[in-house]
Design an enzyme around this catalytic site. Structure first.
Site, short mmCIF file in Angstrom:
data_model
loop_
_atom_site.label_atom_id
_atom_site.label_comp_id
_atom_site.label_asym_id
_atom_site.label_seq_id
_atom_site.Cartn_x
_atom_site.Cartn_y
_atom_site.Cartn_z
N CYS A 124 0.82 -1.23 0.00
CA CYS A 124 0.00 0.00 0.00
C CYS A 124 0.85 1.27 0.00
O CYS A 124 0.33 2.36 -0.26
CB CYS A 124 -0.96 -0.01 1.19
SG CYS A 124 -2.00 -1.47 1.25
N HIS A 257 -3.03 7.12 2.34
CA HIS A 257 -3.51 5.84 1.82
C HIS A 257 -4.93 5.61 2.31
O HIS A 257 -5.24 5.82 3.48
CB HIS A 257 -2.58 4.72 2.30
CG HIS A 257 -3.11 3.36 2.01
ND1 HIS A 257 -3.60 3.01 0.77
CD2 HIS A 257 -3.26 2.26 2.80
CE1 HIS A 257 -4.00 1.76 0.82
NE2 HIS A 257 -3.81 1.28 2.03
N ASN A 287 -10.12 -0.15 -0.14
CA ASN A 287 -8.66 -0.03 -0.11
C ASN A 287 -8.12 -0.63 -1.42
O ASN A 287 -8.19 -1.83 -1.62
CB ASN A 287 -8.13 -0.77 1.12
CG ASN A 287 -6.62 -0.75 1.22
OD1 ASN A 287 -5.93 -0.35 0.30
ND2 ASN A 287 -6.12 -1.19 2.37
N1 ACO Z 1 -18.60 -8.20 9.27
C1 ACO Z 1 -19.12 -8.39 10.48
N2 ACO Z 1 -18.38 -8.68 11.57
C2 ACO Z 1 -17.05 -8.74 11.41
C3 ACO Z 1 -16.43 -8.53 10.17
C4 ACO Z 1 -17.26 -8.25 9.07
N3 ACO Z 1 -16.78 -8.02 7.82
N4 ACO Z 1 -15.10 -8.66 10.33
C5 ACO Z 1 -14.87 -8.93 11.63
N5 ACO Z 1 -16.05 -8.99 12.28
C6 ACO Z 1 -16.28 -9.24 13.71
C7 ACO Z 1 -15.16 -10.03 14.33
O1 ACO Z 1 -15.35 -11.42 14.09
C8 ACO Z 1 -15.31 -9.67 15.78
O2 ACO Z 1 -16.36 -10.42 16.33
P1 ACO Z 1 -16.26 -10.97 17.86
O3 ACO Z 1 -16.13 -9.75 18.70
O4 ACO Z 1 -17.53 -11.71 18.00
O5 ACO Z 1 -15.03 -11.82 17.86
C9 ACO Z 1 -15.75 -8.21 15.71
O6 ACO Z 1 -16.27 -8.00 14.39
C10 ACO Z 1 -14.64 -7.23 15.97
O7 ACO Z 1 -13.50 -7.60 15.19
P2 ACO Z 1 -12.17 -6.78 15.23
O8 ACO Z 1 -11.16 -7.43 14.33
O9 ACO Z 1 -11.80 -6.55 16.67
O10 ACO Z 1 -12.68 -5.42 14.62
P3 ACO Z 1 -11.93 -4.06 14.55
O11 ACO Z 1 -12.71 -3.03 15.22
O12 ACO Z 1 -10.47 -4.18 14.88
O13 ACO Z 1 -12.03 -3.75 13.00
C11 ACO Z 1 -10.65 -3.74 11.05
C12 ACO Z 1 -11.39 -4.60 12.06
C13 ACO Z 1 -11.66 -2.89 10.29
C14 ACO Z 1 -9.91 -4.62 10.07
C15 ACO Z 1 -9.67 -2.83 11.82
O14 ACO Z 1 -8.86 -3.59 12.67
C16 ACO Z 1 -8.82 -2.03 10.91
O15 ACO Z 1 -9.29 -1.15 10.24
N6 ACO Z 1 -7.52 -2.31 10.91
C17 ACO Z 1 -6.62 -1.58 10.05
C18 ACO Z 1 -6.25 -2.45 9.00
C19 ACO Z 1 -6.54 -1.93 7.66
O16 ACO Z 1 -7.15 -0.93 7.41
N7 ACO Z 1 -6.03 -2.70 6.77
C20 ACO Z 1 -6.13 -2.41 5.42
C21 ACO Z 1 -4.92 -2.92 4.79
S1 ACO Z 1 -3.53 -2.34 5.57
C22 ACO Z 1 -3.09 -1.05 4.86
O17 ACO Z 1 -3.54 -0.79 3.79
C23 ACO Z 1 -2.20 -0.26 5.59
#
Ligand code: ACO
Length: 330
Positions: A124, A257, A287
């Site tokens: 990215c 990004h 993304n």
């Molecule tokens: N739909 C519904 N529920 C979901 C989904 C989904 N698509 N994905 C995860 N969940 C659930 C999980 O199973 C979990 O359930 P549980 O509590 O029963 O176990 C709950 O949602 C919370 O999951 P988390 O992983 O804790 O959610 P979080 O708030 O951390 O959000 C996310 C996840 C959006 C990926 C976040 O961590 C994030 O934005 N991270 C940054 C990573 C990123 O943006 N990456 C992109 C690529 S990296 C880059 O480009 C730099």
């Protein structure tokens, strides 16, 4: 061909972008995943990421096709012909093939030959890496008119049974023409990587003996990525501002990004920038990895938001772990 002369600066003279026609809303995706027993919802995706839709390329549309469309637009907006390009750098993690580079395939599709063409792999952060390399080559005299492209078909490496990743990404391409200039231009650049974090965001599969060894899908520790991203984006932005002798108050537009609206808001807040200076396309594009910054830049230029003379901060962060920033006068 005569050797180009070193230039004082490089400057973006044109921008372009391309999104494949198939637009998939969160509701569309939730319905497709639901049919496979994978639960997600528009509410969850919007609340956690800010994403409302993304575009997916048809299976027969390779990365280079997206890149060529974006490049043609960038060339037209710069008012130059492809034959005048003397360098092509393409950032991607989803190339057409293992080799040759997608940059060489783009060169052929543009009907040109002879100039240097190569890919950059920094996930990215790829576009910020590619732009920095092109800037250096222009300032040392290795090139005068570069095509710098970010292009991705991330849909090809998504596991559509993993709801924690497959809702986040989309396909697209963005491109700029970067030219030698007597006036700035790019003001300061900075790149970083820390390979200790390779596992938190990776697609580990590799070809060996006619088979794919290891997982051929993207996997991510979302929370680890989130924490690292917010910290490094603030640090690198401050560092390029210092190098250029500018302050946060000089920034007209922040184009980070486009991964997650919460990371983007967090970065703007740390830099004390009001949110109306933040260019946001993650809602409509998801993304798109290396394509996200040039896509967002082109959207903002065509919307009349980013104008000639504006000071723009571009910031990339992604797998590797890699990060970097470019401060420029547009
Ligand atoms: N739909 C519904 N529920 C979901 C989904 C989904 N698509 N994905 C995860 N969940 C659930 C999980 O199973 C979990 O359930 P549980 O509590 O029963 O176990 C709950 O949602 C919370 O999951 P988390 O992983 O804790 O959610 P979080 O708030 O951390 O959000 C996310 C996840 C959006 C990926 C976040 O961590 C994030 O934005 N991270 C940054 C990573 C990123 O943006 N990456 C992109 C690529 S990296 C880059 O480009 C730099």
């Amino acid at each position: 061909m005569t050797s180009p002369l070193p230039a004082s600066y490089s400057r973006i003279s044109g921008t372009g972008s391309f999104l494949p026609p198939q637009r998939v809303t969160n509701a569309d995706l939730a319905a497709q995943l639901g049919a496979k027993g994978v639960e997600t919802s528009d509410d969850w995706i919007v609340a956690r990421t800010g994403i409302r839709a993304r575009h997916f390329a048809a299976p027969d549309m390779p990365c280079s096709d997206l890149a060529v469309e974006a490049s043609r637009q960038a060339l037209a907006s710069a008012g130059i012909d492809a034959s005048q390009i003397d360098l092509i750098i393409l950032a991607t993690s989803t190339p057409d093939m293992v080799f040759p580079s997608t940059a060489c395939i783009v060169q052929r599709k543009l009907g040109i030959q002879g100039c240097a063409a190569f890919d950059v792999q920094a996930v990215c952060s790829g576009f910020v890496y590619a732009l920095t390399v092109a800037d250096s080559m222009i300032r040392t005299g290795a090139a005068r008119k570069a095509l710098v492209i970010g292009a991705e078909v991330f849909s090809r490496i998504l596991d559509f049974t993993d709801r924690t990743t497959c809702v986040l990404f989309g396909d697209g391409a963005g491109a700029v023409v970067l030219e030698a200039s007597d006036t700035p231009g790019l003001l300061a650049t900075e790149l970083h990587a820390d390979g200790r974090y390779a596992e938190i965001l990776c697609t580990p599969g590799a070809m060996s003996g006619g088979q794919v060894m290891g997982l051929p899908f993207l996997k991510m520790d979302g929370q680890a990525v989130f924490k690292l991203a917010v910290g490094v984006l603030e640090d690198v932005a401050r560092s390029v501002l210092d190098k250029a002798g500018r302050t946060e108050a000089d920034i007209d537009w922040l184009i980070p990004h486009q991964a997650n609206i919460r990371i983007m808001h967090g970065t703007a807040k740390k830099l004390k920038l009001s949110l109306d200076k933040l260019v946001v396309t993650v809602d409509e594009h998801g993304n798109t990895s290396a394509a996200s910054i040039p896509l967002a830049l082109d959207v903002a230029v065509r919307a009349g938001s980013v104008k000639r003379g504006d000071t723009v901060m571009l910031e990339g962060v992604g797998g590797g772990f890699t990060w970097g920033a470019v401060l420029l006068d547009f």
